[in-house]
Every structure is written in C-alpha cells, then in structure tokens.
Design an enzyme around this catalytic site. Sequence first.
Site, PDB file in Angstrom:
ATOM      1  N   HIS A 242       0.803  -1.229   0.000  1.00  0.00           N
ATOM      2  CA  HIS A 242       0.000   0.000   0.000  1.00  0.00           C
ATOM      3  C   HIS A 242       0.847   1.296   0.000  1.00  0.00           C
ATOM      4  O   HIS A 242       0.907   1.999  -0.985  1.00  0.00           O
ATOM      5  CB  HIS A 242      -0.923   0.012   1.229  1.00  0.00           C
ATOM      6  CG  HIS A 242      -1.806  -1.191   1.356  1.00  0.00           C
ATOM      7  ND1 HIS A 242      -2.835  -1.489   0.475  1.00  0.00           N
ATOM      8  CD2 HIS A 242      -1.808  -2.202   2.268  1.00  0.00           C
ATOM      9  CE1 HIS A 242      -3.439  -2.598   0.846  1.00  0.00           C
ATOM     10  NE2 HIS A 242      -2.833  -3.063   1.931  1.00  0.00           N
TER      11      HIS A 242
HETATM   12  O1  RIB Z   1      -5.333  -0.105   4.292  1.00  0.00           O
HETATM   13  C1  RIB Z   1      -3.931  -0.028   4.189  1.00  0.00           C
HETATM   14  C2  RIB Z   1      -3.382   1.062   5.052  1.00  0.00           C
HETATM   15  O2  RIB Z   1      -3.679   0.780   6.403  1.00  0.00           O
HETATM   16  C3  RIB Z   1      -1.848   1.166   4.985  1.00  0.00           C
HETATM   17  O3  RIB Z   1      -1.475   2.491   5.197  1.00  0.00           O
HETATM   18  C4  RIB Z   1      -1.405   0.317   6.135  1.00  0.00           C
HETATM   19  O4  RIB Z   1      -0.137   0.728   6.674  1.00  0.00           O
HETATM   20  C5  RIB Z   1      -2.476   0.602   7.142  1.00  0.00           C
HETATM   21  O5  RIB Z   1      -2.147   1.824   7.795  1.00  0.00           O
END
Ligand code: RIB
Length: 313
Positions: A242
Amino acid sequence: MKRKIIIDTDPGQDDAVAILLALASPDEIDVQGIVAVAGNVPLALNVKNALRVLELAGRPDVPVYAGCERPLRRRLVTAEHVHGDTGLDGPDLPEPSIRPQTQHGVDYLIDMIKTHAPGELTICALGPLTNLGMALAKAPEIAKRIGEIVLMGGGYFEGGNITPVAEFNIYVDPDAADIVFRSGVPIVVAPLDLSHMMQATPARLQRIRSLGNRAGQAVFEMLSFSERFDLKKYGTEGAPLHDPCVIAYLLQPNLFEGRRINVTIETGSELTMGMTVADYWGVTGRAHNCFFLRSGDAEGFYDLLTARLAKLP
Ligand code: RIB
Ligand code: CA
C-alpha cells in the site's frame, strides 16, 4: 526540482518501506520530517518504529514527532493482526538510540506549512488522517499553503479492507478524512484499487532480499511477516503493497493512471462508516477534489522500489 515532503505515518511494515523508498531517493525527495499517528498500532509504538526505520536507513538526522494518539471522534481501531504487536514485526530491529522531538506533531505540521512558501511542501499521508485533520481544524489558513497531499487511503472498485466498504486509514478516522477531502488542498489518492495491483510476489520479495544489504533484508523480513494475513484473505500470489505507492507516485507518476473525481467520506452510517464514495463516473456533479489513482505498472513499481532500496546501507 527536489520535492520537500513531510511523511505522516503509522509504521507499519508498508509505511516503513515507503519511508525507506523516500530516503533512498535524495535527488528527488527531501524528507523534512516524520509525524507519527495512531493507527496500525498505538502512537508510542508508531513513534518508536519511525525512529527504528531512520536508524536502519542511516538517517538519524530526520526529526520524528508524535502526533495524535486517537482519532478526532471515534475510538482507536488498530491492526496488530496484520502488523504484529510491535507494529513492525518481522525483522529484529534494535531499540532506537535516537529520540523524538518534543513539539506535538500537529503543531510541527502547522509551523512547517506556515514557514515554507505556499505550495512548497508536500504532505505524504500513510495512515489515518487525524494529524492533518486536526491541523486543518486548528489552523484553517494552512489549507491554501499546502502544495499537495498525496495519501494512501480509500477504495472504490476494490471496496474496503477493514469493512466490506471502508479502507483502514479512512475508517479509523473518517471525520479527519472528511476535513481533508473538503479542505480544497490538492489531493492525490492511492487507493486499494491501486495497491492491490502492487502484489509482493515471492519473486519480487526474493529480488529485494538478493540486494544483500541491510535494508533489503529488513524489507524482505517486514513484508514476509505482514503479507501472511492478506495472502490468507485474498488467496493471491502476493500481498498488496500500500504505502510505497505514495512515494513511487512522487518519483515516477507515469507509472500510474488516474482521473480527477469527487470523493466524499461517509461519516454517519455505521454500516458504511469511512467509505470513500468515489464518483468515478461523474454522476453527482460534485466538484472534483482529488486525483484518484485507478491503476499502475506493477513491474515498473517493483523495479523502482528494488533499484532504490539498493542505494541504502
Ligand atoms: O489499508 C492499508 C493502510 O492501512 C496502509 O497504510 C497500512 O499501513 C495501514 O495503515
Ligand atoms: Ca500506513
């Protein structure tokens, strides 16, 4: 022209990889500071993890600030089931020898935005938007001075990951997200629609491990830990990656496709709390408030990430 950034983050293994990618790109990115926010794990652990990552990268000079320890209105929801009890399970990183700054992270954000020229600062938001929401509520005048907010959060075609319709960062603090998306600040969104394309397959993880440096080994161990929850859930060859999408967008925006749309945040219904209501097809006539990244070149993304990690100790 180097881009001056502040990283607002809840490290988290993927946050850590994003921070490393930024620090590995000094010709394009000047990391001014890191502000921790409660999210993946409670605030104190996120602060400690940010310090650990800086020492791993050999960059103890970058200041770390503690921001908000809970969302603006709702109770904190954390994600130890993904990131482990420390929030950075996987590698055995030593206790940090460096300390955070004493100023509150929200006041640091406000001061930095006010002392930099309008448009000079980019805020990279990798966790719940509590700090940014609080900063905008405390000092609304900063909205016209922030150059850009590039954030990982939300989803449309992919739905949600913490509920069927909400992505974790937005779900944890939907009220802060609502302030940010209504602020008028230029926003780029890296949603689940994008990050789910950036799968950390075994081959890609092995390429990173084969770099043979401290950072490559640590990233391999981080992602090998955090991926297990998503691999079981999605049954894909690799887990989504992500937060590094945010930094990769700064470095090579041509890797990604997107469009300007309206995103409005659900803050009322418990059923859809934190949903990013993305008007992708322009059916509402609502003003466009973000550039929404819909897809990207996964091979190019991992080529970039791997090549940059090679530059670290
Ligand atoms: O949904 C993914 C996000 O949530 C990313 O930023 C991960 O680190 C969590 O914070
Ligand atoms: Ca994060």
